[in-house]
Scaffold this active site. Sequence first.
Site, PDB file in Angstrom:
ATOM      1  CE  LYS A   1      -2.010   2.904   2.718  1.00 37.03           C
ATOM      2  NZ  LYS A   1      -1.951   3.810   1.531  1.00 37.03           N
TER       3      LYS A   1
ATOM      4  CD  GLU B   1      13.236   2.962   6.063  1.00 34.29           C
ATOM      5  OE1 GLU B   1      13.372   3.707   5.434  1.00 34.29           O
ATOM      6  OE2 GLU B   1      13.486   1.575   5.733  1.00 34.29           O
TER       7      GLU B   1
ATOM      8  CB  CYS C   1      13.891   8.673   6.722  1.00 34.81           C
ATOM      9  SG  CYS C   1      14.644   7.538   5.977  1.00 34.81           S
TER      10      CYS C   1
END
Length: 505
Positions: free
Chosen positions: A190, A265, A299
């Site tokens: 998704k 994560e 990130c």
Amino acid sequence: MANQQAALLGAFAKFFPNATTIGSFVNGELVVDTGDSSIDIVNPATGQTVLAYRDAGAAVVAQAAEAAQAAQKTWWALTHAARGRVMQAVGAKIRENAEALAQLESIGAGKPIRDCRGEVAKVAEMFEYYAGWTDKFFGDVIPVPSTHLNYTRREAMGVVLQITPWNAPVFTCGWQLAPAIAMGNGVLLKPSELTPASSLVVAALAEQAGVPRGLINVLAGYGHTTGQAAISHPVVKKVVFVGSPATGSKIATAAAQRLLPSVLELGGKSANIVFDDADLKRACLGAQAAIFSSAGQSCVAGSRLLVQRGVYDQMIDMLARGAEKIRVGEPMDDTTEVGPICNRTQYQHVMNMIDAGVEGGARLAAGSQQRSDGGFFVRPTVLADANNAMGVARTEIFGPVVVAIPFDTEEEALAIANDSEFGLAGAVWTQDVARAHRVASQVNAGTFWINGYKTINVASPFGGYGHSGYGRSSGVEALYEYTQTKSVWVETAANPATPFGYVEA
């Protein structure tokens, strides 16, 4: 708007002929007009809605789960080497369509085309790398103190759910898919509802390359509807999420209610540490790449720049002058180095954080507080003379904004670096070899660079400490995440001892 819609659908239709909108990819077919809710796709370079599509919803999730479960049995029944050959073919298929896929990613996610080309190449590399592992990842024989042969098998989880973010859609798609299917799993993927297009294409190309129909299903929809339905489906045996800590916590909670293992994560507020003996030109270039590339939507971005006081002013001046020269512009322009922020909500957050930093006492050494009239563009921004107690030094901004903090000693640098709830990445710049390794060993981070930044490869494990998550998403360690261990005991003695029970002679 018509031109933007034509560009997106034109790029998408190269892979899905005659498509009039985006949908989900289920059991080898593009499924559209399904759920109750409508989702807008907005061009971040203009701020205008390009097209709308329907949320997948629970019914589509159920179809995808059934397809994945059936295909997984076929895939798992193949020899390991046969799976490897198919995965090599997937990598080749992605390389064959690399430019078209890169263009789709640039149009759909607002990323500079130069970045998209590099990320698509890395996706191909991911499938090729894990193709080589399919017949080289195996169990052990355990020397147990008995007459038994005891060995372990590494078996597929079954069907796994992977939820990927909007900042690097095609990259994180490959990052998760490749190790999962290498180990024999089926997948429900998704992607963010804002950027589903490139993931749909990767799934379609994988099937063209020989992956069984229905093994990879892409669910285009909202997290609170489609994502929640997928987590709740009994076929799903593990959940892997890449995104924000707040959302990750909700997903881990939902998974735990079904006793599902998860890999998270999450975010980062990584410390990029520059000592006074560093090569400042290299460190400056590294600092720019660490925070300004991908418009800071990474990130692992080096969002906290810690500079030793003796070279602090020189470093900040060099960084600010360089930031002003970075080319910000249209994603499809080959000369663009920084594109727009992906969506309006994130753009507003970034601009609000810049305002908060200045109001809190940071100096705006580069960048602007002026908001864009059209698209979601943010100039590379340097907030200088900050301290680690400021909100901008503690909160993930996720934009091209670096917070610069001076320090005096190695001990102080380490204290500042570790004074964070995050622990995803970090770096140190110094010519003192001993200090480099000392700092690397003491900073709480899952990835750490010495005299460099943002080098990532599929062969190296990746993941975080603390609120940056748990589990690993690449390298051989990812294969453990996508398998479970079975211990098998075989009695080998001709007349084994009978410790319990009775039988008639």
